[in-house]
Design a protein around this motif. Sequence first.
Motif, PDB file in Angstrom:
ATOM      1  N   TYR A  39       0.824  -1.205   0.000  1.00  0.00           N
ATOM      2  CA  TYR A  39       0.000   0.000   0.000  1.00  0.00           C
ATOM      3  C   TYR A  39       0.863   1.263   0.000  1.00  0.00           C
ATOM      4  O   TYR A  39       0.669   2.180  -0.801  1.00  0.00           O
ATOM      5  CB  TYR A  39      -0.918  -0.038   1.222  1.00  0.00           C
ATOM      6  N   THR A  40       1.894   1.270   0.877  1.00  0.00           N
ATOM      7  CA  THR A  40       2.720   2.477   0.967  1.00  0.00           C
ATOM      8  C   THR A  40       3.516   2.701  -0.314  1.00  0.00           C
ATOM      9  O   THR A  40       3.732   3.848  -0.712  1.00  0.00           O
ATOM     10  CB  THR A  40       3.678   2.409   2.161  1.00  0.00           C
ATOM     11  N   ALA A  41       3.925   1.605  -0.947  1.00  0.00           N
ATOM     12  CA  ALA A  41       4.632   1.770  -2.220  1.00  0.00           C
ATOM     13  C   ALA A  41       3.724   2.471  -3.222  1.00  0.00           C
ATOM     14  O   ALA A  41       4.152   3.384  -3.938  1.00  0.00           O
ATOM     15  CB  ALA A  41       5.078   0.417  -2.745  1.00  0.00           C
ATOM     16  N   PHE A  42       2.451   2.076  -3.234  1.00  0.00           N
ATOM     17  CA  PHE A  42       1.537   2.701  -4.192  1.00  0.00           C
ATOM     18  C   PHE A  42       1.278   4.156  -3.844  1.00  0.00           C
ATOM     19  O   PHE A  42       1.159   4.998  -4.731  1.00  0.00           O
ATOM     20  CB  PHE A  42       0.226   1.920  -4.283  1.00  0.00           C
ATOM     21  N   VAL A  43       1.204   4.451  -2.535  1.00  0.00           N
ATOM     22  CA  VAL A  43       1.011   5.848  -2.122  1.00  0.00           C
ATOM     23  C   VAL A  43       2.187   6.695  -2.625  1.00  0.00           C
ATOM     24  O   VAL A  43       2.001   7.761  -3.217  1.00  0.00           O
ATOM     25  CB  VAL A  43       0.885   5.946  -0.586  1.00  0.00           C
ATOM     26  N   GLY A  44       3.399   6.161  -2.394  1.00  0.00           N
ATOM     27  CA  GLY A  44       4.585   6.884  -2.856  1.00  0.00           C
ATOM     28  C   GLY A  44       4.571   7.072  -4.355  1.00  0.00           C
ATOM     29  O   GLY A  44       4.890   8.149  -4.870  1.00  0.00           O
ATOM     30  N   MET A  45       4.170   6.027  -5.070  1.00  0.00           N
ATOM     31  CA  MET A  45       4.148   6.124  -6.528  1.00  0.00           C
ATOM     32  C   MET A  45       3.144   7.173  -6.983  1.00  0.00           C
ATOM     33  O   MET A  45       3.374   7.882  -7.961  1.00  0.00           O
ATOM     34  CB  MET A  45       3.812   4.770  -7.128  1.00  0.00           C
ATOM     35  N   LYS A  46       2.049   7.281  -6.253  1.00  0.00           N
ATOM     36  CA  LYS A  46       1.046   8.290  -6.610  1.00  0.00           C
ATOM     37  C   LYS A  46       1.648   9.689  -6.467  1.00  0.00           C
ATOM     38  O   LYS A  46       1.479  10.540  -7.351  1.00  0.00           O
ATOM     39  CB  LYS A  46      -0.173   8.137  -5.696  1.00  0.00           C
ATOM     40  N   ILE A  47       2.376   9.881  -5.369  1.00  0.00           N
ATOM     41  CA  ILE A  47       2.963  11.209  -5.133  1.00  0.00           C
ATOM     42  C   ILE A  47       3.970  11.550  -6.228  1.00  0.00           C
ATOM     43  O   ILE A  47       3.928  12.628  -6.821  1.00  0.00           O
ATOM     44  CB  ILE A  47       3.626  11.254  -3.738  1.00  0.00           C
ATOM     45  N   THR A  48       4.867  10.599  -6.530  1.00  0.00           N
ATOM     46  CA  THR A  48       5.871  10.911  -7.547  1.00  0.00           C
ATOM     47  C   THR A  48       5.214  11.106  -8.908  1.00  0.00           C
ATOM     48  O   THR A  48       5.677  11.921  -9.701  1.00  0.00           O
ATOM     49  CB  THR A  48       6.933   9.802  -7.646  1.00  0.00           C
ATOM     50  N   PHE A  49       4.133  10.369  -9.148  1.00  0.00           N
ATOM     51  CA  PHE A  49       3.466  10.523 -10.437  1.00  0.00           C
ATOM     52  C   PHE A  49       2.872  11.913 -10.563  1.00  0.00           C
ATOM     53  O   PHE A  49       2.912  12.522 -11.628  1.00  0.00           O
ATOM     54  CB  PHE A  49       2.380   9.468 -10.607  1.00  0.00           C
ATOM     55  N   LYS A  50       2.331  12.437  -9.461  1.00  0.00           N
ATOM     56  CA  LYS A  50       1.792  13.797  -9.493  1.00  0.00           C
ATOM     57  C   LYS A  50       2.897  14.785  -9.817  1.00  0.00           C
ATOM     58  O   LYS A  50       2.710  15.707 -10.604  1.00  0.00           O
ATOM     59  CB  LYS A  50       1.190  14.122  -8.125  1.00  0.00           C
ATOM     60  N   HIS A  51       4.074  14.541  -9.204  1.00  0.00           N
ATOM     61  CA  HIS A  51       5.167  15.480  -9.428  1.00  0.00           C
ATOM     62  C   HIS A  51       5.706  15.415 -10.845  1.00  0.00           C
ATOM     63  O   HIS A  51       6.354  16.351 -11.301  1.00  0.00           O
ATOM     64  CB  HIS A  51       6.288  15.229  -8.425  1.00  0.00           C
ATOM     65  N   LEU A  52       5.439  14.318 -11.513  1.00  0.00           N
ATOM     66  CA  LEU A  52       5.893  14.184 -12.898  1.00  0.00           C
ATOM     67  C   LEU A  52       5.276  15.293 -13.740  1.00  0.00           C
ATOM     68  O   LEU A  52       5.851  15.723 -14.741  1.00  0.00           O
ATOM     69  CB  LEU A  52       5.481  12.811 -13.420  1.00  0.00           C
ATOM     70  N   PHE A  53       4.103  15.760 -13.346  1.00  0.00           N
ATOM     71  CA  PHE A  53       3.412  16.747 -14.168  1.00  0.00           C
ATOM     72  C   PHE A  53       3.363  18.134 -13.536  1.00  0.00           C
ATOM     73  O   PHE A  53       2.732  19.018 -14.081  1.00  0.00           O
ATOM     74  CB  PHE A  53       1.997  16.263 -14.476  1.00  0.00           C
ATOM     75  N   THR A  54       4.004  18.290 -12.368  1.00  0.00           N
ATOM     76  CA  THR A  54       4.060  19.653 -11.839  1.00  0.00           C
ATOM     77  C   THR A  54       5.168  20.408 -12.570  1.00  0.00           C
ATOM     78  O   THR A  54       6.097  19.812 -13.108  1.00  0.00           O
ATOM     79  CB  THR A  54       4.354  19.672 -10.330  1.00  0.00           C
ATOM     80  N   ARG A  55       5.005  21.731 -12.581  1.00  0.00           N
ATOM     81  CA  ARG A  55       5.964  22.553 -13.307  1.00  0.00           C
ATOM     82  C   ARG A  55       7.333  22.475 -12.650  1.00  0.00           C
ATOM     83  O   ARG A  55       7.441  22.550 -11.439  1.00  0.00           O
ATOM     84  CB  ARG A  55       5.484  23.985 -13.292  1.00  0.00           C
ATOM     85  N   ALA A  56       8.375  22.350 -13.485  1.00  0.00           N
ATOM     86  CA  ALA A  56       9.726  22.292 -12.941  1.00  0.00           C
ATOM     87  C   ALA A  56      10.130  23.667 -12.426  1.00  0.00           C
ATOM     88  O   ALA A  56       9.720  24.688 -12.973  1.00  0.00           O
ATOM     89  CB  ALA A  56      10.694  21.836 -14.012  1.00  0.00           C
ATOM     90  N   VAL A  57      10.895  23.662 -11.368  1.00  0.00           N
ATOM     91  CA  VAL A  57      11.323  24.933 -10.791  1.00  0.00           C
ATOM     92  C   VAL A  57      12.665  25.381 -11.362  1.00  0.00           C
ATOM     93  O   VAL A  57      13.185  26.419 -11.001  1.00  0.00           O
ATOM     94  CB  VAL A  57      11.427  24.848  -9.255  1.00  0.00           C
ATOM     95  N   THR A  58      13.222  24.574 -12.256  1.00  0.00           N
ATOM     96  CA  THR A  58      14.540  24.884 -12.812  1.00  0.00           C
ATOM     97  C   THR A  58      14.516  26.205 -13.574  1.00  0.00           C
ATOM     98  O   THR A  58      13.561  26.487 -14.286  1.00  0.00           O
ATOM     99  CB  THR A  58      14.959  23.768 -13.770  1.00  0.00           C
ATOM    100  N   ILE A  59      15.559  27.002 -13.398  1.00  0.00           N
ATOM    101  CA  ILE A  59      15.731  28.197 -14.217  1.00  0.00           C
ATOM    102  C   ILE A  59      16.817  27.875 -15.225  1.00  0.00           C
ATOM    103  O   ILE A  59      17.915  27.473 -14.854  1.00  0.00           O
ATOM    104  CB  ILE A  59      16.108  29.401 -13.339  1.00  0.00           C
TER     105      ILE A  59
END
Lengths: 355, 167, 183
Positions: free
Chosen positions: C13-33
Amino acid sequence: MYEFLNELLGNQILAMLLTAAVPLVFILLFTLFAVWLERKVSAHMQDRLGPMRVGWHGSLQLIADFLKILQKEAPVSLEADKPLYNFAPVLVFAGSFAAFAAIPFSSKLIGSEIELGLFYILAVSSFMVIGILMAGWSSNNKYSLLGAMRSAAQIVSYEIPTALVVLGMIMLTGTLSLTKISEMQTSSFWNWYILGGPGLSLSKFLLIPFMIIGFIIIYISTLAEVNRTPFDIPEAESELVAGYFTEYPGIKYAMFMLTEYANMFAVSAIVSILFFGGYQSPVGYLGNMLGIHWMIPFEQAFWFISKGLFFVFVQIWLRWTLPRLRVDQLMALCWKYLIPYAFLNLIIIGIISLL
Amino acid sequence: MTLYDIIFYLFALITIGSAMLVVTTKNIVHAAFALLLTFFGVAGIYVLLAADFLAIVQIMVYVGGILVLIIFGVMLTNKITSVEIKTGTLNVLTASIVIGVFMGLVVSIMVWTGWYSMPAPIPATTAYGLGETLISDYALIFELLAMLLLIALVGAASIARREKESL
Amino acid sequence: MRQYLRNTWDGIYTAFVGMKITFKHLFTRAVTIQYPEVKVPMVDRARNRLYVNIEDCIGCEQCSKACPVSCITIDTVKSTPTDPVGTTSNGKKKALWVTQFDIDIAKCCFCQLCVFPCPTECIKMTSVYEYSEFERESLIYKFASLSEAESAEKKANYEKFEAEKAAAKAAAAAKPADQNKTE
């Protein structure tokens, strides 16, 4: 593939070399793509951008890196055991390359259509264990040796749950041939083994939960076999520099990297063949619809590579999600959790398949 | 000389050459690794003899199991590389006589036996035949071997088990 | 046994929770300049490369004295009345030719101590921070506007003027003596 080339060229040796060259070229291209994918995915998961300079979104970065690696000087440490040191990368790569001989990319594109394909792949991967031990020992470096020991212990342990799940699949399908297993799951995703396999009977529906358990077990244990995070203690950067290939520079290092990525694809391919129909399309073929039959193998190769890439993506995804396990946790996971579950699963699948 | 022959001699060369290396090398780790090539060569010859299942079992058991065990043993033994391994030649005369006699026996048997040489039908795979034989004709032996392995496993577990601390 | 099953479930279960979080971050805007193309704006008082407006410099050497790492080297020549230096931008009369004004920026520690004593505010910090060089010598900035020949000329001028002045003085000193003599 070989028979076709043999008839075309009329020369056995040339046909053999060409047949062998196809997976090699695939491995090279795949590695270039997978390393780029890994860097991009890891970057975006951490809200970064990753390589952006060379080519479109850094797509040519790996070619630049590869050229850099090729030019590197290759010093060998004075105390290294030179014959073994030089032979180890070759052996490791040979082990993973040999597995590609039996992987069916499509119904036509397969190195050798041997009946014992699945068993063969499980067997030749043991060359890698020896190669890794050889690399670790011959480098004469404590980090290398520790990495090699950990890696060998890990691969040998995790071969057991893998083999147990594979055994269950063999009981269900009654064959060891990867082509035949793929052929059984033809025509639609409904026939994939993750959904209980072909046919429409009670046992199909009974099998679904156990197939999912089996899939999870084999996915975890193959992940451990290819030394990926969270099971990457053999090459844990923060404790062992780079594990068994710490001492390897330049092109030899590149061979280890190539092996790692080739293995990632190989295990993804096995998982997709066993549970997700291998090269079979989930919906049907365009070639059949249009009546162009030579198109089908190409479509199959497309589906196969897409499925493989998807599972490689999941491996990368997991790598950037989970932290590394400790050695005792790793062994506990294998011996106390995966193996008992795999055994139970095996027995239940056996009973259901008898129904 | 066909391709088959060339491959056969290649594998034979690998097998014999590496076996010689195993015997003659003074470095015990080199010997263990040379054993890999010997096993591999033998597996290759099995494949050429259409014994595909046996070849894979050879690699799986010997390379994947026994050789890893040997190498682990060699590596984990403390200061194995600096141990004086006795490889001096003793009793040359007696040894050569005994070996000569055995060699003569083997060669004479090879020469004088009337070998059948008829093309056997090569099955696509030996796995089905082997499986059937194992659970029909040799079922008892097969089960007894399974028992033996189970006993070995239980024994290993009982040796590795932590002793109960006496309070 | 319950603990065992619970561990299994938690692990998956926790592995899937973690995967959900990282998957969300896959589509958040990068902060890189993307640095060379996009630059972070510098704050107003940022201390970076030094700049000297040599037109305003009066050659007082206060900055070079204030510098804790002695990275400023100044050499001046006095001007002559026939060849005046001119004025600074705020109308002050300059008295010295600045023949050498070198700042070894590699030594500079960006303490800004040279900026405060400057009476004409001609030395200041700019917001330029990309000035890498391949040669160490290229990091010695020469701000003096006079060329070598000009410097030599000014020096010669000054020496000539001094000599003339000395001669005039000598003549002036000689004259009264003569007068005394004649009297």
